[in-house]
Design a protein around this motif. Structure first.
Motif, PDB file in Angstrom:
ATOM      1  N   ALA A  20       0.831  -1.206   0.000  1.00  0.00           N
ATOM      2  CA  ALA A  20       0.000   0.000   0.000  1.00  0.00           C
ATOM      3  C   ALA A  20       0.867   1.259   0.000  1.00  0.00           C
ATOM      4  CB  ALA A  20      -0.939  -0.002   1.208  1.00  0.00           C
ATOM      5  N   VAL A  21       1.920   1.268   0.801  1.00  0.00           N
ATOM      6  CA  VAL A  21       2.812   2.430   0.856  1.00  0.00           C
ATOM      7  C   VAL A  21       3.569   2.580  -0.461  1.00  0.00           C
ATOM      8  CG1 VAL A  21       4.882   3.372   1.964  1.00  0.00           C
ATOM      9  CG2 VAL A  21       3.030   2.442   3.365  1.00  0.00           C
ATOM     10  N   ILE A  22       4.072   1.499  -0.987  1.00  0.00           N
ATOM     11  CA  ILE A  22       4.836   1.552  -2.238  1.00  0.00           C
ATOM     12  C   ILE A  22       3.942   2.016  -3.387  1.00  0.00           C
ATOM     13  CG2 ILE A  22       6.102   0.179  -3.942  1.00  0.00           C
ATOM     14  CD1 ILE A  22       6.917  -1.631  -1.448  1.00  0.00           C
ATOM     15  N   ASN A  23       2.755   1.437  -3.504  1.00  0.00           N
ATOM     16  CA  ASN A  23       1.823   1.875  -4.554  1.00  0.00           C
ATOM     17  C   ASN A  23       1.447   3.338  -4.378  1.00  0.00           C
ATOM     18  OD1 ASN A  23       1.427  -0.414  -6.279  1.00  0.00           O
ATOM     19  ND2 ASN A  23       0.311  -1.388  -4.621  1.00  0.00           N
ATOM     20  N   GLY A  24       1.217   3.747  -3.150  1.00  0.00           N
ATOM     21  CA  GLY A  24       0.898   5.146  -2.879  1.00  0.00           C
ATOM     22  C   GLY A  24       2.031   6.078  -3.247  1.00  0.00           C
ATOM     23  N   PHE A  25       3.256   5.658  -2.952  1.00  0.00           N
ATOM     24  CA  PHE A  25       4.416   6.470  -3.322  1.00  0.00           C
ATOM     25  C   PHE A  25       4.489   6.647  -4.839  1.00  0.00           C
ATOM     26  CE2 PHE A  25       8.712   6.565  -5.015  1.00  0.00           C
ATOM     27  CZ  PHE A  25       9.135   7.782  -4.517  1.00  0.00           C
ATOM     28  N   TRP A  26       4.330   5.553  -5.584  1.00  0.00           N
ATOM     29  CA  TRP A  26       4.421   5.655  -7.038  1.00  0.00           C
ATOM     30  C   TRP A  26       3.258   6.469  -7.616  1.00  0.00           C
ATOM     31  CZ3 TRP A  26       8.847   5.581  -8.863  1.00  0.00           C
ATOM     32  CH2 TRP A  26       9.826   4.683  -8.451  1.00  0.00           C
ATOM     33  N   GLU A  27       2.089   6.373  -7.018  1.00  0.00           N
ATOM     34  CA  GLU A  27       0.963   7.196  -7.463  1.00  0.00           C
ATOM     35  C   GLU A  27       1.266   8.681  -7.217  1.00  0.00           C
ATOM     36  OE1 GLU A  27      -3.762   7.904  -6.512  1.00  0.00           O
ATOM     37  OE2 GLU A  27      -2.857   5.993  -5.961  1.00  0.00           O
ATOM     38  N   MET A  28       1.814   8.974  -6.053  1.00  0.00           N
ATOM     39  CA  MET A  28       2.197  10.350  -5.735  1.00  0.00           C
ATOM     40  C   MET A  28       3.264  10.848  -6.713  1.00  0.00           C
ATOM     41  SD  MET A  28       3.454  11.863  -2.068  1.00  0.00           S
ATOM     42  CE  MET A  28       4.739  10.644  -1.917  1.00  0.00           C
ATOM     43  N   THR A  29       4.195   9.984  -7.060  1.00  0.00           N
ATOM     44  CA  THR A  29       5.240  10.347  -8.027  1.00  0.00           C
ATOM     45  C   THR A  29       4.625  10.657  -9.385  1.00  0.00           C
ATOM     46  OG1 THR A  29       6.862   8.984  -6.859  1.00  0.00           O
ATOM     47  CG2 THR A  29       7.344   9.533  -9.159  1.00  0.00           C
ATOM     48  N   ASP A  30       3.692   9.825  -9.826  1.00  0.00           N
ATOM     49  CA  ASP A  30       3.007  10.072 -11.102  1.00  0.00           C
ATOM     50  C   ASP A  30       2.290  11.419 -11.100  1.00  0.00           C
ATOM     51  OD1 ASP A  30       3.885   7.621 -12.059  1.00  0.00           O
ATOM     52  OD2 ASP A  30       1.980   6.601 -11.642  1.00  0.00           O
ATOM     53  N   LEU A  31       1.642  11.735  -9.985  1.00  0.00           N
ATOM     54  CA  LEU A  31       0.936  13.020  -9.879  1.00  0.00           C
ATOM     55  C   LEU A  31       1.913  14.194  -9.900  1.00  0.00           C
ATOM     56  CD1 LEU A  31      -1.728  12.060  -7.203  1.00  0.00           C
ATOM     57  CD2 LEU A  31      -2.135  12.499  -9.644  1.00  0.00           C
ATOM     58  N   ALA A  32       3.049  14.041  -9.251  1.00  0.00           N
ATOM     59  CA  ALA A  32       4.059  15.102  -9.255  1.00  0.00           C
ATOM     60  C   ALA A  32       4.604  15.326 -10.667  1.00  0.00           C
ATOM     61  CB  ALA A  32       5.198  14.761  -8.293  1.00  0.00           C
ATOM     62  N   ILE A  33       4.810  14.243 -11.395  1.00  0.00           N
ATOM     63  CA  ILE A  33       5.292  14.353 -12.779  1.00  0.00           C
ATOM     64  C   ILE A  33       4.243  15.060 -13.634  1.00  0.00           C
ATOM     65  CG2 ILE A  33       5.827  13.019 -14.862  1.00  0.00           C
ATOM     66  CD1 ILE A  33       7.137  10.935 -12.929  1.00  0.00           C
ATOM     67  N   GLU A  34       2.993  14.665 -13.465  1.00  0.00           N
ATOM     68  CA  GLU A  34       1.900  15.289 -14.214  1.00  0.00           C
ATOM     69  C   GLU A  34       1.804  16.786 -13.902  1.00  0.00           C
ATOM     70  OE1 GLU A  34      -2.917  15.011 -14.255  1.00  0.00           O
ATOM     71  OE2 GLU A  34      -1.806  13.127 -14.075  1.00  0.00           O
ATOM     72  N   ASP A  35       1.884  17.129 -12.630  1.00  0.00           N
ATOM     73  CA  ASP A  35       1.848  18.539 -12.241  1.00  0.00           C
ATOM     74  C   ASP A  35       3.007  19.307 -12.858  1.00  0.00           C
ATOM     75  OD1 ASP A  35      -0.439  18.171 -10.787  1.00  0.00           O
ATOM     76  OD2 ASP A  35       0.538  18.280  -8.820  1.00  0.00           O
ATOM     77  N   ASN A  36       4.180  18.710 -12.854  1.00  0.00           N
ATOM     78  CA  ASN A  36       5.356  19.364 -13.433  1.00  0.00           C
ATOM     79  C   ASN A  36       5.173  19.602 -14.932  1.00  0.00           C
ATOM     80  OD1 ASN A  36       8.065  20.403 -13.265  1.00  0.00           O
ATOM     81  ND2 ASN A  36       8.713  18.545 -14.304  1.00  0.00           N
ATOM     82  N   HIS A  37       4.634  18.606 -15.625  1.00  0.00           N
ATOM     83  CA  HIS A  37       4.392  18.743 -17.069  1.00  0.00           C
ATOM     84  C   HIS A  37       3.348  19.814 -17.376  1.00  0.00           C
ATOM     85  CE1 HIS A  37       6.704  15.400 -18.869  1.00  0.00           C
ATOM     86  NE2 HIS A  37       6.633  14.927 -17.634  1.00  0.00           N
ATOM     87  N   ASN A  38       2.423  20.009 -16.439  1.00  0.00           N
ATOM     88  CA  ASN A  38       1.366  21.014 -16.617  1.00  0.00           C
ATOM     89  C   ASN A  38       1.723  22.358 -15.982  1.00  0.00           C
ATOM     90  OD1 ASN A  38      -0.348  19.261 -18.030  1.00  0.00           O
ATOM     91  ND2 ASN A  38      -1.096  18.370 -16.126  1.00  0.00           N
TER      92      ASN A  38
END
Length: 79
Positions: A20-38
């Motif tokens: 759960a923590v690992i999946n949550g971390f990677w989801e948070m990373t994906d969101l940070a990447i998306e925010d950076n791209h936008n």
């Protein structure tokens, strides 16, 4: 689970919690990447990459130290 782990109010003790923590971390990373791209920014944070790297070190190091390396590797390999 991720918020509790990141705020140091809960330790990871099972493989399910680790996942759960690992999946949550990677989801948070994906969101940070998306925010950076936008070109979205977080108030008070000028270098999200720096902070995500620190979080990576915390999560990965914890998993490695506490016997959840297989969970980390398995989930990370699927990304």
């Amino acid at each position: 689970m991720l918020i509790d782990f990141m705020s140091s109010s809960k330790e990871v003790v099972t493989q399910e919690e680790a996942a759960a923590v690992i999946n949550g971390f990677w989801e948070m990373t994906d969101l940070a990447i998306e925010d950076n791209h936008n070109d979205k920014s977080i108030e008070g944070i000028s270098d999200i990459e720096f902070w995500m790297h620190k979080l990576f070190n915390k999560v990965y190091g914890y998993m490695l130290k506490n016997g959840f390396e297989d969970q980390w590797q398995s989930i990370s390999d699927r990304r």
